[in-house]
Enzyme design. Structure first.
Site, short mmCIF file in Angstrom:
data_model
loop_
_atom_site.label_atom_id
_atom_site.label_comp_id
_atom_site.label_asym_id
_atom_site.label_seq_id
_atom_site.Cartn_x
_atom_site.Cartn_y
_atom_site.Cartn_z
CG ASP A 227 23.45 -2.90 -7.93
OD1 ASP A 227 23.51 -2.15 -6.93
OD2 ASP A 227 24.38 -3.67 -8.23
C1 BGC Z 1 26.39 -2.83 -5.42
C2 BGC Z 1 25.33 -3.56 -4.60
C3 BGC Z 1 25.05 -2.79 -3.34
C4 BGC Z 1 24.62 -1.39 -3.70
C5 BGC Z 1 24.32 -0.50 -2.51
C6 BGC Z 1 26.01 -1.38 -5.65
O1 BGC Z 1 27.05 -0.67 -6.24
O2 BGC Z 1 26.56 -3.47 -6.66
O3 BGC Z 1 25.76 -4.85 -4.30
O4 BGC Z 1 24.10 -3.45 -2.57
O5 BGC Z 1 25.65 -0.75 -4.45
O6 BGC Z 1 25.49 -0.18 -1.84
#
Ligand code: BGC
Length: 808
Positions: A227
């Site tokens: 993530d």
């Molecule tokens: C979120 C993800 C997301 C990623 C990119 C993170 O903060 O938890 O779900 O895909 O950011 O935006």
């Protein structure tokens, strides 16, 4: 390795660069060495493609905003989800995007989770099936998916550094199961490792999770991406099997990785394997991108799919006869949300839609706002609602949660609707017997006025054309067929995880064990507002002729094969679709288990008077439990009951089947514990600890709250440091001021973008701040703040930093 020839040509520095991204959304490319760069974007219910200049989370290229998972999941329609996802894939092709960051399959452990709207269900089988359809549909276009957030990331509170402490059986049967189903049925091209820790180790550095379970047990062959900002210690992440750290650009720990590879503490083979998977992903992505250069998509067609998905996801909660509304005048529309559909949630899934309609654009009706953007009503607005509602033929109140109530980044404070909105509903109901409430929210809410209104329709977060779908259902042009994917409780206190959910601690104890959602309410006999699987129709369905075929060994050899067939007849006078749900109840042995569990379902459309025989294949784990002692799934034999129904409580038919295998027995102490009889009280810490001790693979829970001055590290947050140190507090204030200024809102704003930004920075682990800071929060800044909070340097260092960074 597939790409040894390319890897051979890379220098160590290039390898290290390859396992982090290039900026926010790209992988690193070395074109002269045959490594292309590809782009990833959010997900899940549409594309959030950001260009270089677009840094605000809400700025992105317009794309179709499909309904969020709360609504698409409620369709229980595998084919439709696949079609929706395919359309998202087509938009990705047109935008040159190679991986869409979705679907989200975390379990709705508590309705308060701010991000539940992005997840499918409280039930792992349903979530796994929906996710598999999404992945298969989207990947048919050649674009990849990223199933997320792996794993046990069911709350937003302290999501960056909390520890999800889950016993092994609960982990396997509930929190990992949806991922397992999707990995085996749909091979997602990537899987996203979550921010949080799982049983003591960050998911991104968790070898047991990413290698032992995901790759070795489940046979996963794709890439693991972190993530965004989740890689706590890059060397350990690489060793654990986290192939790609996103986003890139900060070069945080590049030197550490390089050094470890040089001195052998990081085996070169581990780094090469990660490189191999990144190269593979990039080559696949490039091939598809090149083959679709200049591709476009049909905006109107996609808007239609969004509307169809929304229409099938509408859940008719209650109907005293006001619905469907007969044509003619006399309609009154009430509520800010009728004019401003709440159609999606806040955070990384936010889409700039290609078009947008509201109920006031579609319905021929008078309109009174009643409450404002924040859900506040005044005595005057209430009087206006009453005056207008008195003589209306039908009053339709658009109610729900304002945007600032639920979001990625923070959890809901309660399950209540705003008091102003409740007042508006009560006011309308006090003068009119035909009040229909349409609810726009990311999940379950409390409905104190339900007995006073005639009908209620749950629209969830229905996407850009959802308002048209709502009106089609209200007017009877569409027969509602959505069913709830989570239980709606009568009171927040009835949610069994409540005492252990998002409470001022990083130790997130999953004390309720297997009893997520309906598994608890059923076992403990706790009455609910609406049961899991509930959803009414304008017609009726009759079930008959249930037959079961059981074979002890399934095609895959890891579970029994069981097929159920039954006849469903539409006995009403309107065509409609039914969601036939099959639950399996285990033998009444001493094993601690749910009363019944969803093991199969099918959605079937029937014309008025039509009947059909429906075949449903059950989940291969239907007659298994995860044995903690053996650390594997085992068949537990005995007499099971197969139940077919229209919700977990509305069982229409049942029959018995004897499953092969010796009945498993539980450890003696469980029989006398809360786990065997959850009807009274909550699980004590002692009981839960005994449960944790039953899993040899699960370590003793850490106590993360014990971190004190002297011990803060890069996994601590600015908020934690600020609690300890005055100079850091001052830094935090300045930081918040800058965030607010950037968004043009006051520092104490309840604007959802600001709240999310605050939680994603102040509550973010320092390593995440540096990785995601895009140069605005550097490693030296983190070090100075850490040293001050740990008492290792004078506060003046921080004050100097403040004046350097903020000029004060
Ligand atoms: C979120 C993800 C997301 C990623 C990119 C993170 O903060 O938890 O779900 O895909 O950011 O935006």
């Amino acid at each position: 390795m597939k790409h040894a020839d390319i890897i051979e040509k890379l220098t160590l520095q290039e390898k290290v660069r390859l396992v982090s991204g290039d900026g926010p959304w790209h992988t690193v490319g070395f074109p002269s060495k045959g490594v292309p760069s590809i782009m990833m974007t959010d997900g899940p219910h549409g594309l959030r493609k950001q260009g270089n200049g677009e840094t605000d989370i809400n700025d992105s290229t317009p794309a179709t905003c499909f309904p969020a998972a709360v609504t698409s999941g409620a369709t229980w329609n595998r084919e439709l989800i696949a079609r929706m996802a395919r359309a998202i894939g087509e938009e990705a092709l047109a935008e040159g995007v190679s991986v869409v960051l979705g679907p989200g399959v975390n379990i709705k452990r508590n309705p308060k989770c701010g991000r539940n709207f992005e997840y499918f269900s409280e039930d792992p089988y349903l979530a796994g099936e929906m996710a598999s359809s999404y992945i298969n549909g989207l990947q048919q276009t050649g674009v990849g998916t990223s199933i997320k957030h792996f794993a046990a990331n069911s709350q937003e509170y302290k999501r960056f550094n909390s520890d999800s402490q889950v016993d092994e059986r609960t982990l396997r049967e509930i929190y990992l199961r949806a991922f397992e189903i999707a990995v085996k049925k749909a091979s997602p091209r990537t899987i996203m490792a979550a921010y949080c820790r799982l049983n003591g180790e960050f998911c991104t550095c968790n070898k047991r999770l990413l290698t032992d379970i995901l790759r070795k047990e489940w046979g996963y062959g794709g890439l693991v991406v972190s993530d965004w900002g989740a890689v706590a210690r890059h060397v350990d992440a690489i060793k654990a099997g986290c192939d790609l750290a996103m986003p890139g650009g900060s070069r945080y720990e590049d030197d550490v990785v390089e050094k470890a590879a040089q001195d052998g503490t990081l085996p070169m083979s581990a780094l090469d394997e990660c490189c191999d998977r990144v190269i593979d992903l990039a080559l696949k992505g490039e091939a598809v991108r090149d083959a679709h250069k200049g591709a476009s998509y049909d905006k109107d067609e996609h808007d239609k799919i969004a509307k169809e998905t929304a229409a099938e996801g509408m859940v008719l909660l209650k109907n005293g006869g006001a619905l469907p509304i007969a044509s003619g005048g006399g309609l009154l529309l009430v509520g800010y949300m009728a004019q401003n559909t709440r159609y999606q949630g806040a955070g990384s899934s936010h889409i700039v839609p290609t078009k947008l309609t509201h109920m006031t654009d579609v319905l021929q009706a008078d309109f009174v706002a009643g409450y404002d953007e924040k859900g506040d009503a005044t005595d005057e607005s209430i009087a206006a609602v009453k005056a207008a509602a008195r003589d209306a033929r039908v009053v339709i109140v658009a109610a729900g949660l304002p945007a600032g109530y639920e979001s990625e980044g923070f959890d809901r404070k309660s399950l209540d609707l705003p008091a102003g909105i409740n007042r508006v509903v009560e006011a309308a109901a006090s003068v009119n017997d035909n009040v229909v409430v349409v609810l726009m929210a990311g999940g379950a809410v409390l409905l104190p006025w339900l007995d006073k209104v005639n009908a209620a329709l749950f629209a969830g977060l229905c996407g850009q054309s959802g308002a048209r779908a709502i009106c089609d259902v209200l007017m009877g042009r569409v027969n509602p067929s959505g069913h709830l994917t989570e239980t709606w409780p009568l009171k927040a206190e009835d949610v069994i995880s409540e005492p252990f959910f998002a409470k001022n601690t990083k130790n997130v104890e999953y004390r309720e064990g297997l009893y997520a959602g309906y598994r608890y309410y059923e076992k403990a006999n706790v009455p609910v507002r609406f049961p899991f699987g509930h959803g009414l129709s304008y017609t009726q369905f009759e079930y008959s002729d249930l037959k079961v075929r059981y074979a002890a060994q399934g095609a895959h050899g890891d579970g029994a094969e069981c097929k159920v067939s039954l006849t469903v007849k539409n006995t009403g006078d309107m065509g409609g679709a039914e969601v036939v749900q099959v639950y399996v109840a285990p033998p009444k042995d001493s094993l601690y288990r749910a009363v019944k569990e969803l093991r199969g379902f099918e959605k079937v459309y029937l014309e008025a008077g039509e009947s059909k025989v429906i075949d449903i294949a059950l989940d291969d784990k239907s007659f298994c439990v995860y044995s903690m002692a053996d650390n594997k799934w085992v068949a537990s034999g005995g007499e099971y009951i197969i139940m077919a129904g229209s919700s977990v409580q509305d069982i229409r038919l049942e029959c018995k089947v004897t499953a092969a295998g010796a009945p498993l027995a539980e450890a003696g102490w469980i029989k006398d514990s809360w786990y065997s009889n959850p009807a009274v009280g909550t699980p004590s810490r002692d009981e839960w600890q005994r449960l944790m001790e039953c899993s040899p693979a699960t370590s003793t829970p850490l106590d993360l709250d014990a971190v004190k001055k002297g011990d803060f590290g890069m996994d601590s947050t600015l908020k934690e440091l600020a609690e300890q140190n005055k100079a850091v507090r001052c830094f935090v204030e300045k930081y918040k001021e800058r965030l607010a200024r950037g968004m043009n809102v006051p520092v104490d704003s309840d604007d959802e973008r600001y709240l999310m930004a605050v939680s994603c920075t102040l509550d973010c682990a320092l390593h995440g701040m540096v990785i995601m800071g895009g140069g605005t929060f550097e490693a030296q800044t983190a070090k100075a703040l850490l040293d001050a909070a740990n008492g290792k340097c004078d506060d003046r260092v921080v004050y100097d930093l403040i004046s350097k960074l903020y000029g004060v």
